[in-house]
Scaffold this active site. Structure first.
Site, PDB file in Angstrom:
ATOM      1  N   GLY A 290       1.635  35.545 -15.002  1.00 35.04           N
ATOM      2  CA  GLY A 290       0.926  35.347 -16.264  1.00 35.04           C
ATOM      3  C   GLY A 290      -0.574  35.242 -16.055  1.00 35.04           C
TER       4      GLY A 290
ATOM      5  CB  ALA B 176     -15.626  33.709  -6.240  1.00 32.46           C
TER       6      ALA B 176
ATOM      7  NE  ARG C 114       5.698  37.968 -15.673  1.00 33.64           N
ATOM      8  CZ  ARG C 114       5.302  36.722 -15.552  1.00 33.64           C
ATOM      9  NH1 ARG C 114       5.218  36.154 -14.358  1.00 33.64           N
ATOM     10  NH2 ARG C 114       4.971  36.006 -16.621  1.00 33.64           N
TER      11      ARG C 114
ATOM     12  CG  ASP D 153       6.535  29.456  -9.254  1.00 36.36           C
ATOM     13  OD1 ASP D 153       6.198  30.453  -9.941  1.00 36.36           O
ATOM     14  OD2 ASP D 153       7.404  28.653  -9.619  1.00 36.36           O
ATOM     15  N   GLY D 154       5.608  32.452  -8.180  1.00 28.59           N
ATOM     16  CA  GLY D 154       6.124  33.777  -7.861  1.00 28.59           C
ATOM     17  C   GLY D 154       5.129  34.586  -7.044  1.00 28.59           C
TER      18      GLY D 154
ATOM     19  CB  THR E 293      -0.329  29.239 -13.560  1.00 30.65           C
ATOM     20  OG1 THR E 293       0.551  28.845 -14.627  1.00 30.65           O
ATOM     21  CG2 THR E 293      -0.328  28.151 -12.510  1.00 30.65           C
ATOM     22  CB  ILE E 294      -2.417  28.172 -18.795  1.00 32.07           C
ATOM     23  CG1 ILE E 294      -1.032  28.582 -19.292  1.00 32.07           C
ATOM     24  CG2 ILE E 294      -3.407  29.321 -18.909  1.00 32.07           C
ATOM     25  CD1 ILE E 294      -0.973  28.857 -20.790  1.00 32.07           C
ATOM     26  CG  ASP E 295       2.562  27.420 -17.220  1.00 35.26           C
ATOM     27  OD1 ASP E 295       2.182  27.429 -18.408  1.00 35.26           O
ATOM     28  OD2 ASP E 295       3.222  28.344 -16.723  1.00 35.26           O
TER      29      ASP E 295
ATOM     30  CG  ASP F 230       3.982  25.826 -13.146  1.00 36.16           C
ATOM     31  OD1 ASP F 230       2.964  26.405 -12.715  1.00 36.16           O
ATOM     32  OD2 ASP F 230       4.999  26.448 -13.523  1.00 36.16           O
TER      33      ASP F 230
ATOM     34  NE  ARG G 262      -5.518  14.535 -36.599  1.00 34.77           N
ATOM     35  CZ  ARG G 262      -4.589  13.672 -36.228  1.00 34.77           C
ATOM     36  NH1 ARG G 262      -3.799  13.159 -37.152  1.00 34.77           N
ATOM     37  NH2 ARG G 262      -4.417  13.348 -34.967  1.00 34.77           N
TER      38      ARG G 262
ATOM     39  CG  MET H  42       2.383  28.609 -24.246  1.00 34.00           C
ATOM     40  SD  MET H  42       1.458  30.140 -23.923  1.00 34.00           S
ATOM     41  CE  MET H  42       2.553  30.926 -22.739  1.00 34.00           C
TER      42      MET H  42
ATOM     43  NE  ARG I 213       6.806  28.742 -15.185  1.00 34.63           N
ATOM     44  CZ  ARG I 213       6.653  29.467 -14.068  1.00 34.63           C
ATOM     45  NH1 ARG I 213       7.134  30.692 -14.002  1.00 34.63           N
ATOM     46  NH2 ARG I 213       6.016  28.964 -13.039  1.00 34.63           N
TER      47      ARG I 213
ATOM     48  CB  ALA J  45      -0.356  13.830 -30.793  1.00 35.40           C
TER      49      ALA J  45
ATOM     50  CD  GLU K 278       6.265  27.521 -22.831  1.00 34.52           C
ATOM     51  OE1 GLU K 278       6.479  28.387 -23.693  1.00 34.52           O
ATOM     52  OE2 GLU K 278       5.638  27.745 -21.774  1.00 34.52           O
TER      53      GLU K 278
ATOM     54  CB  VAL L  39      -3.483  31.928 -29.212  1.00 35.37           C
ATOM     55  CG1 VAL L  39      -4.904  31.398 -29.377  1.00 35.37           C
ATOM     56  CG2 VAL L  39      -3.209  32.995 -30.262  1.00 35.37           C
TER      57      VAL L  39
END
Length: 352
Positions: A13, A24, A75, A106-107, A128-130, A132, A157, A172, A174, A189, A225, A254
């Site tokens: 992703g 860089a 992928r 990780d992939g 990765t934005i996750d 993780d 809001r 998101m 994952r 929240a 998610e 987004v």
């Protein structure tokens, strides 16, 4: 080893800041007299010999502020086969690519390990934005994604306040709740639901009713998610049990866009330059991490094992069979990650 050319790829992703890392790597390589190939569409570019030579710094001008990845991503199931890896190695040999910087999750790192095992030195950069990747506190793209979510929730809001409504927002991440936890705090929240911790739905409903009776007009609930389908279900439940008009909202992909923030550009630039230095020092099969605000490295194999353990993909008997040093690292690292997440989760409810 003498490096003539190195390659840089982005895989999996896309995430904001990947272009800063590519820039860089290219400019650091050129400053050491090394040509740099952009490997187009991730590992697919290695399998299909689809490369772009960056021979001067201006070849990567004006990409640092762009989201996505200028060298594209994809992928590549073929790279997981013997034939695909053989084609990738042949591409490296044919084009005199002596090392590869692989940017992704990780992939991507599993693919980097395959290259290293076949004699192509590799360094991984977590993009990765996750957020993780268990071995690192920070992955490129997280900050921009969270700011994109905040722009979204701030807009919600305003309309929630005007109409005295509630919005349940699925973000998101994952299987990791980092985006949800941090944006829940920053958006004000009233509740957050992530896969890592139990969610007391009845208590949240009770709290919303009490706050409405106390005069509060608008409510935001953030759901990761990582709990598939729950955000939409929760929105219906809140409306049914509170009488408050509640909408399910999802910014979806987004979150992978947006102009990269200073944090993502800075960390990506640091990691990209460091990756080149590590290759020149003869290092390989490692991932760059940023922990306690300092760059460090972890063997990719160990980083992947820590990922599997934290994500519940490593059985106890497999873990018990690991060397003691690896078990110690994984245990400590997983606890650090979970403790930080728990603190963020508790903070949401302490200031709701």
């Amino acid at each position: 080893m003498t490096f003539r050319r190195i390659g840089v790829l982005t895989s999996g992703g896309d995430s904001p800041g990947m272009n800063a890392a590519v820039r860089a790597v290219v400019r650091a390589g050129l400053s050491h007299g090394i040509e740099v190939y952009g490997i187009l569409e991730g590992y697919k570019g290695l399998v299909e010999n689809n490369l772009q030579l960056f021979s001067k710094p201006s070849d990567v001008s004006n990409i640092i502020e762009r989201s996505g990845t200028a060298i594209y991503t994809d992928r590549c199931p073929e790279f997981e086969t013997y034939e695909g890896i053989a084609s990738a190695i042949e591409t490296c040999r044919k084009n005199n690519i002596d090392g590869v910087v692989a940017i992704g999750g990780d992939g991507t790192f599993r693919g980097a390990t395959d290259l290293a095992a076949h004699g192509i030195p590799t360094v991984g950069i977590p993009g990765t934005i996750d957020n993780d990747i268990t071995a690192t506190d920070y992955t490129i793209g997280l900050d921009t994604a969270m700011n994109t979510v905040l722009t979204f929730t701030d807009s919600l809001r305003a309309t929630c306040e005007s109409h005295a409504r509630c919005s349940v927002v699925e973000v998101m991440g994952r299987h990791a709740g980092h985006i949800a936890l941090r944006t829940a705090v920053a958006s004000g929240a009233v509740a957050v639901a992530v896969a890592e911790f139990d969610f007391d739905e009845d208590a949240v409903i009770k709290s919303i009713i009490e706050k409405r009776n106390g005069g509060k007009r608008s409510f935001l609930v953030i759901v990761s998610e990582g709990i598939p389908g729950y955000a939409e279900k929760l929105a219906k439940t809140i409306e049914e049990k509170t009488g408050i008009v509640t909408r399910f909202c999802c910014p979806a992909h987004v979150q992978r866009g947006g102009v990269p923030t200073l944090t993502d550009r800075l960390v990506a630039s640091e990691m990209g330059e460091y990756a080149v230095r590590l290759l020149l020092e003869g290092k390989s099969d490692i991932v760059i991490c940023k922990n306690n605000d300092r760059l460090c490295t972890v063997d990719i194999a160990l980083a992947l094992k820590a990922d599997r353990r934290l994500k519940g993909k490593m059985a106890d008997d497999e873990f018990d069979a690991l060397p003691e040093k690896e078990k110690e690292y994984i245990t400590v690292r997983c606890k650090e990650v979970m403790d930080k997440m728990r603190a963020m989760y508790d903070l949401v409810y302490a200031i709701k």
